[in-house]
Design an enzyme around this catalytic site. Structure first.
Site: not given
Length: 335
Positions: A144-146, A148-149
């Site tokens: 997922g994007c969050f 990953t960050a």
């Protein structure tokens, strides 16, 4: 495999934001030919009528059907739909599958960074965590994007067993993170000049990042408290993570630089970065500072590239033995 290799790729769910971003990347990838772009809602229409920036780049039409003779299949469909798709369609075993939904990202109650479902085993596709496992995989579950960050902000600490205190994270994302379907919170008139939080301390990405971090250290990973925000912009994620840590700032910077030295898309910045530096790229920028006993890590990515389609292409490169950076030498728009 070398630069002469050609990969036949298919995209399922090509009309949405991640599908469009996948098209943009693969159309200019030196080793990829796009065999088809499937869409139930847009079948028969030219791709550029939906993704208008692609006019002049492709004359392809959306297909309502699959073409089985591909090397890799990207699933850019909604959460829950990927599993149903694989159960309903007989995809040949030799076809590699990269799923961008959350359907195969975690197993409950396990430290394994792999999930077996729908007759396939999916390796969790965070290259900075398990690049070699991805190289040997047949199927990949894109993070997922969050997730990953936040993971990129915390992996070096977990790898050294130094996540011992509770972690607090705040993060803001652009409107494309909500998908292309209209909702009250994605309309321009509501989103512009506005900010709000959502899924406070209960975001779904906490499940996968908790499992990942626990796989790296023997002691139990402490609670991660995450407050996400909707931002008044279209692309990008900025997260600030902080936790009590005994490392000095210089020691922490050295730890992070050493951990990410082999990974081409993560850079430890010497100065406070801006989100514009990563938008439209596959980069992650990290900035590390020490305030009292708190280690503060700022991480930023483009939610559609490193947080979705760009990372999927990075994983495809690893699966097929290509340079990890192939097709991803993208430049941010500074102004």
């Amino acid at each position: 495999m070398g630069s002469e290799v050609k990969i036949k790729a298919g995209i399922v769910g090509g009309a949405g934001y991640t599908g469009g971003e996948m098209l943009r990347l693969l159309l200019h990838h030196p080793n990829v030919d796009i065999a088809f772009v499937q869409s139930n809602s847009q079948a028969g229409k030219p791709v550029y009528e939906v993704h208008r920036d692609l006019q002049g780049d492709t004359e392809m039409d959306f297909s309502g059907e699959l073409q089985p003779e591909v090397d890799v299949l990207f699933l850019c469909v909604g959460h829950g739909d990927a599993k149903h798709f694989l159960e309903a369609n007989a995809i040949p075993e030799q076809v590699k599958v990269i799923d961008l939904s959350q359907d195969f990202r975690w197993n409950e109650g396990t430290k394994e960074n792999a999930v077996t479902a729908a007759g396939r085993t999916f390796i969790y596709g965070l290259p900075e965590l398990q690049r070699e496992a991805i190289r040997e995989a047949q199927n990949v579950a894109n993070p997922g994007c969050f997730a990953t960050a936040i993971q990129l902000a915390l992996l070096p600490l977990a790898a050294e067993g130094m996540l011992t205190e509770e972690v607090h994270v705040s993060g803001i994302t652009g409107s494309t993170g909500a998908g292309q379907s209209l909702s009250p919170t994605s309309h321009y008139s509501w989103r512009s000049s506005n900010i709000s939080n959502y899924k406070v301390l209960n975001h779904q990405h906490l499940r996968e990042l908790g499992r990942t971090l626990q796989s790296l250290q023997e002691t139990e990973v402490p609670a991660i408290h995450f407050v996400p925000y909707r931002g008044p912009f279209t692309r990008g994620i900025l997260c600030t993570s902080y936790t009590r840590c005994s490392l000095s700032q210089s020691e922490a910077v050295e730890l992070y630089k050493t951990y990410y030295a082999p990974h081409p898309f993560v850079t430890v910045s010497a100065t406070t970065p801006d989100l514009k530096q990563v938008v439209n790229t596959n980069k992650c920028l990290l900035y590390i500072e020490k305030q009292g006993d708190q280690l503060v890590i700022t991480s930023m990515i483009d939610n559609l590239v490193k947080g979705a389609s760009g990372q999927a292409v990075q994983n495809m490169n690893l699966l097929f033995g290509l340079d990890e950076r192939a097709g991803l030498n993208l430049k941010a728009s500074a102004f």
